[in-house]
Design a protein around this motif. Structure first.
Motif, PDB file in Angstrom:
ATOM      1  N   VAL A 109       0.848  -1.183   0.000  1.00 23.38           N
ATOM      2  CA  VAL A 109       0.000   0.000   0.000  1.00 23.38           C
ATOM      3  C   VAL A 109       0.887   1.238   0.000  1.00 23.38           C
ATOM      4  N   PRO A 110       0.375   2.394  -0.424  1.00 23.50           N
ATOM      5  CA  PRO A 110       1.202   3.607  -0.405  1.00 23.50           C
ATOM      6  C   PRO A 110       1.553   4.019   1.017  1.00 23.50           C
ATOM      7  N   ALA A 111       2.555   4.872   1.112  1.00 25.08           N
ATOM      8  CA  ALA A 111       3.035   5.304   2.430  1.00 25.08           C
ATOM      9  C   ALA A 111       2.011   6.141   3.170  1.00 25.08           C
ATOM     10  N   TYR A 112       1.055   6.731   2.448  1.00 24.00           N
ATOM     11  CA  TYR A 112       0.010   7.536   3.061  1.00 24.00           C
ATOM     12  C   TYR A 112      -1.199   7.528   2.141  1.00 24.00           C
ATOM     13  N   THR A 113      -2.317   7.937   2.673  1.00 22.42           N
ATOM     14  CA  THR A 113      -3.552   8.069   1.904  1.00 22.42           C
ATOM     15  C   THR A 113      -4.222   9.374   2.323  1.00 22.42           C
ATOM     16  N   ALA A 114      -5.312   9.699   1.653  1.00 26.04           N
ATOM     17  CA  ALA A 114      -6.066  10.881   2.041  1.00 26.04           C
ATOM     18  C   ALA A 114      -6.597  10.753   3.468  1.00 26.04           C
ATOM     19  N   ALA A 115      -6.847   9.531   3.887  1.00 22.16           N
ATOM     20  CA  ALA A 115      -7.367   9.316   5.237  1.00 22.16           C
ATOM     21  C   ALA A 115      -6.305   9.560   6.299  1.00 22.16           C
ATOM     22  N   THR A 116      -5.027   9.348   5.950  1.00 25.09           N
ATOM     23  CA  THR A 116      -3.957   9.508   6.940  1.00 25.09           C
ATOM     24  C   THR A 116      -3.190  10.813   6.767  1.00 25.09           C
ATOM     25  N   CYS A 117      -3.500  11.564   5.703  1.00 21.92           N
ATOM     26  CA  CYS A 117      -2.813  12.838   5.479  1.00 21.92           C
ATOM     27  C   CYS A 117      -3.844  13.956   5.410  1.00 21.92           C
ATOM     28  N   PRO A 118      -4.058  14.679   6.484  1.00 18.41           N
ATOM     29  CA  PRO A 118      -5.069  15.740   6.496  1.00 18.41           C
ATOM     30  C   PRO A 118      -4.716  16.937   5.624  1.00 18.41           C
ATOM     31  N   THR A 119      -3.452  17.061   5.200  1.00 19.35           N
ATOM     32  CA  THR A 119      -3.051  18.215   4.388  1.00 19.35           C
ATOM     33  C   THR A 119      -3.115  17.944   2.896  1.00 19.35           C
ATOM     34  N   LEU A 120      -3.517  16.755   2.487  1.00 19.22           N
ATOM     35  CA  LEU A 120      -3.560  16.421   1.065  1.00 19.22           C
ATOM     36  C   LEU A 120      -4.605  17.284   0.366  1.00 19.22           C
ATOM     37  N   LEU A 148      16.014   2.113  -4.396  1.00 19.82           N
ATOM     38  CA  LEU A 148      15.528   3.169  -3.517  1.00 19.82           C
ATOM     39  C   LEU A 148      14.666   2.507  -2.459  1.00 19.82           C
ATOM     40  N   PRO A 149      15.010   2.674  -1.189  1.00 20.33           N
ATOM     41  CA  PRO A 149      14.185   2.041  -0.151  1.00 20.33           C
ATOM     42  C   PRO A 149      12.797   2.655  -0.103  1.00 20.33           C
ATOM     43  N   ARG A 150      11.866   1.887   0.430  1.00 23.37           N
ATOM     44  CA  ARG A 150      10.524   2.436   0.607  1.00 23.37           C
ATOM     45  C   ARG A 150      10.605   3.694   1.460  1.00 23.37           C
ATOM     46  N   PRO A 151       9.769   4.680   1.170  1.00 28.97           N
ATOM     47  CA  PRO A 151       9.854   5.948   1.911  1.00 28.97           C
ATOM     48  C   PRO A 151       9.650   5.746   3.402  1.00 28.97           C
ATOM     49  N   SER A 152      10.523   6.355   4.176  1.00 34.14           N
ATOM     50  CA  SER A 152      10.457   6.251   5.627  1.00 34.14           C
ATOM     51  C   SER A 152      10.373   7.649   6.218  1.00 34.14           C
ATOM     52  N   PRO A 153       9.202   8.050   6.719  1.00 31.28           N
ATOM     53  CA  PRO A 153       9.094   9.392   7.302  1.00 31.28           C
ATOM     54  C   PRO A 153      10.009   9.578   8.505  1.00 31.28           C
ATOM     55  N   SER A 185       4.054  13.597   7.676  1.00 26.96           N
ATOM     56  CA  SER A 185       2.975  13.669   8.667  1.00 26.96           C
ATOM     57  C   SER A 185       2.614  12.297   9.215  1.00 26.96           C
ATOM     58  N   GLN A 186       3.118  11.218   8.605  1.00 26.18           N
ATOM     59  CA  GLN A 186       2.875   9.880   9.133  1.00 26.18           C
ATOM     60  C   GLN A 186       3.717   9.620  10.381  1.00 26.18           C
ATOM     61  N   ALA A 187       4.769  10.434  10.575  1.00 23.10           N
ATOM     62  CA  ALA A 187       5.629  10.273  11.747  1.00 23.10           C
ATOM     63  C   ALA A 187       5.407  11.360  12.784  1.00 23.10           C
ATOM     64  N   GLU A 188       5.033  12.561  12.334  1.00 24.54           N
ATOM     65  CA  GLU A 188       4.771  13.657  13.256  1.00 24.54           C
ATOM     66  C   GLU A 188       3.775  14.619  12.624  1.00 24.54           C
ATOM     67  N   ALA A 189       2.800  15.039  13.390  1.00 25.37           N
ATOM     68  CA  ALA A 189       1.812  15.993  12.891  1.00 25.37           C
ATOM     69  C   ALA A 189       2.455  17.367  12.751  1.00 25.37           C
ATOM     70  N   PRO A 190       2.446  17.948  11.548  1.00 27.96           N
ATOM     71  CA  PRO A 190       3.076  19.261  11.372  1.00 27.96           C
ATOM     72  C   PRO A 190       2.165  20.387  11.833  1.00 27.96           C
ATOM     73  N   ASN A 435      10.722  12.589  -3.742  1.00 30.95           N
ATOM     74  CA  ASN A 435      11.175  12.715  -2.358  1.00 30.95           C
ATOM     75  C   ASN A 435      11.966  11.494  -1.903  1.00 30.95           C
ATOM     76  N   ASP A 436      11.724  10.325  -2.512  1.00 28.65           N
ATOM     77  CA  ASP A 436      12.609   9.186  -2.279  1.00 28.65           C
ATOM     78  C   ASP A 436      14.027   9.536  -2.722  1.00 28.65           C
ATOM     79  N   VAL A 437      14.136  10.146  -3.914  1.00 30.63           N
ATOM     80  CA  VAL A 437      15.443  10.537  -4.435  1.00 30.63           C
ATOM     81  C   VAL A 437      16.050  11.644  -3.568  1.00 30.63           C
ATOM     82  N   LEU A 438      15.218  12.572  -3.122  1.00 29.96           N
ATOM     83  CA  LEU A 438      15.714  13.663  -2.281  1.00 29.96           C
ATOM     84  C   LEU A 438      16.320  13.123  -0.991  1.00 29.96           C
ATOM     85  N   LEU A 439      15.639  12.204  -0.330  1.00 28.22           N
ATOM     86  CA  LEU A 439      16.189  11.614   0.894  1.00 28.22           C
ATOM     87  C   LEU A 439      17.490  10.896   0.595  1.00 28.22           C
ATOM     88  N   HIS A 440      17.526  10.171  -0.523  1.00 31.39           N
ATOM     89  CA  HIS A 440      18.744   9.467  -0.915  1.00 31.39           C
ATOM     90  C   HIS A 440      19.890  10.453  -1.107  1.00 31.39           C
TER      91      HIS A 440
END
Length: 454
Positions: A109-120, A148-153, A185-190, A435-440
Motif C-alpha cells: 500500500v502507499p506510504a500515506y492516503t487521504a485518510a492519513t494525510c489531512p493536508t492532502l 531506492l528504499p521504501r519511503p520512511s518518514p 505527517s505519518q511520523a509527526e503531525a506538522p 522525495n525518495d530521491v531527495l532523501l537518498h
C-alpha cells in the motif's frame, strides 16, 4: 499557479532524441574516460610501489631493508588513498544512479492516503473525484543493482533534524512539498506556520525542529506580466536574468540548509528576457510583433540562463549558511494528448509508458532542458566551496508516467468533463519518487559530490 496556457505543446524541440540514444551517448562518453582512468591508476601504482621506496632508500634510509621500505610505501599508500582519490572514486562508483531505471509494480500500500494525510489538497487527491488509484502504485527501480528504499518518514525527519528545507519554484515545486508533507505527517503531525504569505507556505515539525517550505516563483528570477495595448496583462512575462526573485533570494535563502530549485513549464509561452533594464532576447517569440529584432533563445536556453542566474546568486550569498545544499530538480513534461488545457487535451493512460512510447509526443525538448540544468549545476560547483550543488534527476522516470496526472479528476466540475490537468501529479502517486530521491541525496551529502553527471 494558474495553468500555463501553452505548456502542453512540446513541439519546440529541434529533432528527436530517444531514451535509448541518451543512454548510448552516456555509455560512449564513459568509454572515452576509461583510458585516462587506467593511466592514472598505473601511475599511482608505479609511484607508491617503485618510486617512493627507491627515493626513501636513496634519501638516507638505505640501512632499512628494501622489503621494509616497500612495506612502508604500501602503508603510506593505504593512508593516502583512504583519504584521497581512490576512496573518492570508490564512493562515486558505489553511488546509486537514480536517474535511469524502470517502473515496477508496487505490491504494498502507499506510504500515506487521504485518510492519513489531512493536508492532502483535493486537487491532487485524484481518488476523491473518481480516478482509480490502483494503477498509480508503481515503484521506480534504478538500474545497476541498487534500490531506492521504501519511503520512511522517520528516517527522513531524522536526517533533517534541526534543518530548514524549501522547494523553490512554480506549482510543481509546491506539488512536491505537498507530497513530502503527507509523507512526513505519518511520523509527526506538522504545524502550519504560514500559508501563501507572499507566495510562501511554511510548516513546522516541532519534535524534530524541522521546517518545510514552498516558495512560489514561476521563473526563479523577478518577472512581471507584459501588458497589452488595452493595459491588461497578457500571457507573456518580462523576466529579469540579472535579478533573482527577491522572495527567495533576499528574504529566505540565508535561513535554509536545503534549497530545491525547479522551473521550466512557464517557459512554454512567449516571454522576454532583460538585463540591465533592457530586453536582450525572448523565447517562443518567432513571428511575434513585439519581438522586433530580438533573438529567440528557445525554451532550453532560456531555462539555462535563469537556472544559471539562480545558482550564481546562491553561490554569492555571503550571509547563507556554510554547507547549504542546493538541488536542481530536472524538468518533467506534461502528458497532454490531442490538445492542451482548454482545447480537449487529456491524459487517461492507466499504466506507465514503455521507453519506445515516450517520444510519441516529441519529448526532445525535455532532454534539452534537462541537459541545460545539469550542465549549469556542474558549472556552479566550480564557483564556491561553501555551497554544495546537486541534481535531482527525475526526467526519464516522469516522462514514462503519463498515467500519474489528475486529468479530469481534480475537482467536481472537471470530473464531469471540461479541462484536464495533465501537468501536476496525483498524490499519493509517482511524484512521491521525487522525495525518495531527495532523501537518498540528502544522505549522500556527507560524501564528496559525484563528478560523473550526465
Amino acid at each position: 499557479m494558474s495553468s500555463p496556457r501553452s505548456v502542453a505543446s512540446l513541439s519546440h524541440g529541434t529533432g528527436k532524441r530517444t531514451l535509448q540514444q541518451q543512454r548510448s551517448e552516456a555509455v560512449q562518453e564513459e568509454k572515452k574516460k576509461q583510458p585516462w582512468a587506467v593511466g592514472k591508476n598505473a601511475a599511482l601504482f608505479a609511484f607508491f610501489v617503485v618510486v617512493l621506496p627507491t627515493v626513501m632508500i636513496l634519501a638516507g634510509v638505505s640501512h632499512t631493508p628494501a622489503a621494509a621500505a616497500t612495506r612502508l610505501g604500501w602503508t603510506m599508500l593505504g593512508t593516502f588513498t583512504a583519504r584521497g582519490a581512490v576512496q573518492k572514486r570508490a564512493e562515486e562508483n558505489n553511488r546509486c544512479d537514480t536517474s535511469v531505471g524502470r517502473w515496477v509494480r508496487e505490491p504494498s500500500v502507499p506510504a500515506y492516503t487521504a485518510a492519513t494525510c489531512p493536508t492532502l489538497p483535493d486537487s491532487k487527491n485524484c481518488r476523491k473525484y473518481g480516478k482509480d488509484p490502483g494503477h498509480l502504485y508503481w515503484r521506480w527501480r534504478p538500474d545497476g543493482g541498487c534500490d531506492l528504499p521504501r519511503p520512511s518518514p522517520a528516517r527522513f525527519l531524522a536526517a533533517v533534524r534541526g534543518k530548514r528545507l524549501a522547494f523553490i519554484g512554480d506549482s510543481l515545486a509546491r506539488n512536491q512539498m505537498e507530497s513530502l508533507l503527507c509523507l512526513l505527517s505519518q511520523a509527526e503531525a506538522p504545524t502550519k506556520v504560514s500559508a501563501d504569505d507572499d507566495g510562501v507556505r511554511e510548516w513546522r515539525f516541532p519534535a524534530h525542529g524541522f521546517t518545510l517550505m514552498a516558495i512560489t516563483t514561476r521563473f526563479l528570477a523577478r518577472a512581471e506580466e507584459v501588458l497589452g495595448g488595452d493595459g491588461r496583462p497578457t500571457a507573456s512575462f518580462d523576466v529579469h536574468l540579472d535579478a533573482p526573485d527577491p522572495v527567495w533570494a533576499s528574504r529566505h535563502l540565508r535561513e535554509l540548509d536545503y534549497a530545491v530549485f525547479s522551473t521550466g513549464n512557464w517557459f512554454f509561452r512567449v516571454n522576454y528576457f532583460s538585463e540591465g533594464g533592457r530586453r536582450v532576447a525572448c523565447s517562443g517569440c518567432s513571428g511575434d510583433a513585439d519581438a522586433g529584432e530580438l533573438a529567440d533563445f528557445g525554451v532550453a536556453h532560456a531555462v539555462r540562463r535563469v537556472v544559471r542566474a539562480a545558482l550564481e546568486a546562491t553561490a554569492r550569498c555571503g550571509s547563507c549558511k556554510r554547507g547549504l545544499v542546493a538541488f536542481v530538480r530536472t524538468y518533467t513534461p506534461s502528458h497532454f494528448e490531442h490538445g492542451s488545457w482548454f482545447d480537449g487535451g487529456y491524459c487517461n493512460r492507466t499504466r506507465p509508458l514503455e521507453e519506445d512510447e515516450a517520444p510519441s509526443w516529441d519529448q526532445s525538448i525535455g532532454w534539452d532542458v534537462r541537459r541545460a540544468q545539469i550542465e549549469e549545476v556542474t558549472s556552479a560547483r566550480k564557483t564556491t566551496t561553501t555551497t554544495r550543488f546537486e541534481v535531482l534527476d527525475v526526467t526519464k522516470a516522469m516522462m514514462l508516467r503519463a498515467d500519474g496526472h489528475p486529468g479530469r479528476h481534480y475537482d467536481k466540475r472537471s470530473a464531469g468533463g471540461g479541462a484536464n490537468d495533465c501537468l501536476h501529479w496525483c498524490i499519493p502517486g509517482p511524484i512521491d519518487m521525487w522525495n525518495d530521491v531527495l532523501l537518498h541525496k540528502i544522505a549522500e551529502t556527507a560524501s564528496p559530490p559525484a563528478t560523473n553527471l550526465r
